[in-house]
Enzyme design. Structure first.
Site, mmCIF file in Angstrom:
data_model
loop_
_atom_site.group_PDB
_atom_site.id
_atom_site.type_symbol
_atom_site.label_atom_id
_atom_site.label_comp_id
_atom_site.label_asym_id
_atom_site.label_seq_id
_atom_site.Cartn_x
_atom_site.Cartn_y
_atom_site.Cartn_z
ATOM 1 N N CYS A 121 18.776 -22.303 -29.841
ATOM 2 C CA CYS A 121 18.553 -22.638 -28.350
ATOM 3 C C CYS A 121 17.507 -23.757 -29.437
ATOM 4 O O CYS A 121 16.636 -23.907 -29.935
ATOM 5 C CB CYS A 121 17.770 -21.158 -28.165
ATOM 6 S SG CYS A 121 16.371 -21.823 -26.997
ATOM 7 N N CYS A 128 5.790 -27.396 -21.262
ATOM 8 C CA CYS A 128 6.687 -28.239 -20.256
ATOM 9 C C CYS A 128 6.216 -27.901 -18.949
ATOM 10 O O CYS A 128 4.620 -27.386 -19.059
ATOM 11 C CB CYS A 128 7.797 -26.704 -20.445
ATOM 12 S SG CYS A 128 8.738 -25.919 -19.084
ATOM 13 N N CYS A 132 5.641 -21.402 -15.552
ATOM 14 C CA CYS A 132 6.306 -20.352 -14.918
ATOM 15 C C CYS A 132 5.063 -19.281 -15.267
ATOM 16 O O CYS A 132 4.683 -19.169 -16.149
ATOM 17 C CB CYS A 132 7.511 -19.447 -15.206
ATOM 18 S SG CYS A 132 8.613 -21.033 -14.909
ATOM 19 N N CYS A 352 12.839 -15.150 -25.708
ATOM 20 C CA CYS A 352 13.150 -15.658 -24.331
ATOM 21 C C CYS A 352 11.254 -16.042 -24.728
ATOM 22 O O CYS A 352 10.162 -15.403 -23.720
ATOM 23 C CB CYS A 352 13.544 -15.659 -23.150
ATOM 24 S SG CYS A 352 15.291 -16.173 -23.487
HETATM 25 N N1 SAH Z 1 12.582 -24.670 -17.892
HETATM 26 C C1 SAH Z 1 13.705 -23.819 -18.521
HETATM 27 C C2 SAH Z 1 14.510 -23.846 -20.091
HETATM 28 C C3 SAH Z 1 13.481 -23.095 -20.645
HETATM 29 S S1 SAH Z 1 13.315 -20.931 -20.536
HETATM 30 C C4 SAH Z 1 13.990 -22.770 -17.553
HETATM 31 O O1 SAH Z 1 12.662 -22.803 -16.396
HETATM 32 O O2 SAH Z 1 15.466 -22.366 -17.080
HETATM 33 C C5 SAH Z 1 14.474 -20.865 -20.459
HETATM 34 C C6 SAH Z 1 14.216 -19.154 -20.070
HETATM 35 O O3 SAH Z 1 13.795 -17.874 -20.426
HETATM 36 C C7 SAH Z 1 14.876 -19.088 -18.598
HETATM 37 O O4 SAH Z 1 15.168 -18.255 -17.605
HETATM 38 C C8 SAH Z 1 12.763 -18.693 -18.797
HETATM 39 O O5 SAH Z 1 12.747 -17.920 -17.402
HETATM 40 C C9 SAH Z 1 12.819 -17.280 -19.815
HETATM 41 N N2 SAH Z 1 11.699 -17.146 -19.720
HETATM 42 C C10 SAH Z 1 10.729 -17.104 -20.087
HETATM 43 N N3 SAH Z 1 9.450 -16.639 -20.397
HETATM 44 C C11 SAH Z 1 9.792 -15.329 -20.968
HETATM 45 C C12 SAH Z 1 9.108 -14.095 -20.866
HETATM 46 N N4 SAH Z 1 8.329 -13.871 -21.128
HETATM 47 N N5 SAH Z 1 10.284 -13.294 -21.138
HETATM 48 C C13 SAH Z 1 11.484 -13.352 -20.701
HETATM 49 N N6 SAH Z 1 12.231 -14.150 -20.501
HETATM 50 C C14 SAH Z 1 11.259 -15.827 -20.109
#
Ligand code: SAH
Length: 365
Positions: A121, A128, A132, A352
């Site tokens: 990964c 970033c 989110c 993740c």
């Molecule tokens: N910026 C990209 C890639 C990085 S995040 C994206 O948004 O897809 C990779 C994955 O991990 C994404 O699906 C993201 O939403 C998830 N993720 C982020 N924070 C998380 C958390 N606290 N618990 C579970 N999954 C999470």
């Protein structure tokens, strides 16, 4: 001074300019060898050392003549990432690598060992920009983009680590720190290098780029015709809920994001994966599952349910196991292919969304 992406200045006090080896395609390295008056079979020997044998130190490349090794050391930088720390999860299936970059910043990659798969990964940025609501990586915003070589070297270094025990990297996911499609040029170059048949030669089927949904760059990806897998971090069945947890949805409307990934899927003939982080009381209700199922039921796609992994300082919760089960069952009832991501590496904050900026980088923001 604006340098091409694959250049780096080492020792700024002397202004020494070098190219980053892992940021070059095989034909570019061969051109370099020709320009230097070297035979191109030497380039092939070099590729074999780095990408097949996992040797990232010119001094260990014993079939290259010493004067050539000295020249390479001066002109093609190899070993941009210094291993600062490696952590093993208690089940031994996940390893987290913390790399120190040349400018002193830090970035992480995760190796997930599942069955015969050896998935890396990779991170694409320090920090970033997507921010989110549930993710540690974007809490402080973005510091900088990684160069193509810094991305490729994460794979090369972990491959080196695996080769020591007779294994190799089999899959790559761009799901570490950063939004890959906000570092578009470097990420596309890194993908081309990873797939270059004379270098790693990864099949596009073994590579997944995960995005929050940067519409113009998803469209550009179609034109690149790379055919890598695309995963969309959807996290909600409609724009109203998505807006609450994914700030990027203010930039790109729900339908536009969906349409762009559907076009990607049609052109590349690859199924889209929709990632859906389950957050208690926000997007985990039966009505949300039904709405999501209605949205995706006629589509050749996979939903990847990811129960929320705790992030320090965030007031969010993972739904209970029966609630997650129920959500899964509803999607299956509508024939929407659904997988559940089992959390790996939670004890070392490698799951993740748990990759975060280091203290030093935060201070520089
Ligand atoms: N910026 C990209 C890639 C990085 S995040 C994206 O948004 O897809 C990779 C994955 O991990 C994404 O699906 C993201 O939403 C998830 N993720 C982020 N924070 C998380 C958390 N606290 N618990 C579970 N999954 C999470």
């Amino acid at each position: 001074m604006q340098l091409p992406l694959n250049y780096v200045i080492i020792l700024p006090q002397y202004g020494v300019i070098m190219r980053e080896f892992c940021g070059l395609l095989s034909k570019e390295v061969k051109n370099f060898f020709e320009e230097e008056g070297e035979k191109t079979f030497r380039a092939k020997q070099l590729f074999d050392w780095v990408y097949q044998k996992g040797v990232l130190d010119y001094d260990q490349m014993l079939n290259l003549p010493q004067p050539l090794r000295d020249q390479l050391k001066e002109k093609l930088h190899l070993g941009l990432l210094k291993l600062e720390k490696m952590e093993n999860s208690s089940d031994g299936e996940t390893k987290k690598f913390l790399w120190k970059l040349l400018d002193g910043r830090f970035v992480e990659s995760v190796l997930i060992m599942s069955g015969t798969r050896r998935t890396v990964c990779v991170s694409s940025q320090v920090g970033c920009p997507a921010r989110c609501a549930f993710c540690a990586s974007g809490k402080e915003g973005v510091m900088r983009n990684l160069t193509p070589a810094e991305i490729v070297e994460q794979v090369a270094q972990i491959n080196k680590h695996l080769i020591e025990s007779g294994e190799r990297v089999s899959h790559i996911v761009f799901m570490g720190m950063g939004e890959p499609l906000e570092n578009y040029t470097s990420v596309v170059r890194a993908l081309k290098i990873l797939m270059d048949p004379e270098l790693f030669g990864f099949s596009p089927r073994k590579i997944t780029v995960s995005t929050v949904g940067v519409v113009p760059n998803i469209n550009k990806m179609i034109e690149e015709d790379l055919k890598v897998n695309l995963a969309l971090s959807l996290h909600a069945p409609n724009q109203h809920i998505r807006k609450k947890i994914v700030p990027y949805s203010r930039k790109f409307a729900f339908d536009d994001v969906l349409n762009s990934v559907r076009r990607y899927s049609k052109f590349t003939k690859r199924d889209i994966t929709y990632e859906y982080v389950l957050l208690e009381g926000i997007n985990d209700g039966e009505e949300h599952a039904k709405e999501l199922a209605e949205l995706l039921r006629n589509e050749q796609c996979i939903v990847n349910l990811i129960p929320y992994n705790p992030v320090m300082g965030l007031n969010l919760k993972r739904p209970s196991a029966p609630k997650i089960e129920k959500f899964h069952r509803i999607l299956s009832k509508y024939n929407v292919a659904t997988t559940r991501r089992y959390t790996k590496g939670k004890d070392i904050a490698a799951a993740c969304g748990q990759l975060a900026l280091r203290k030093k980088d935060k201070k520089n923001l």
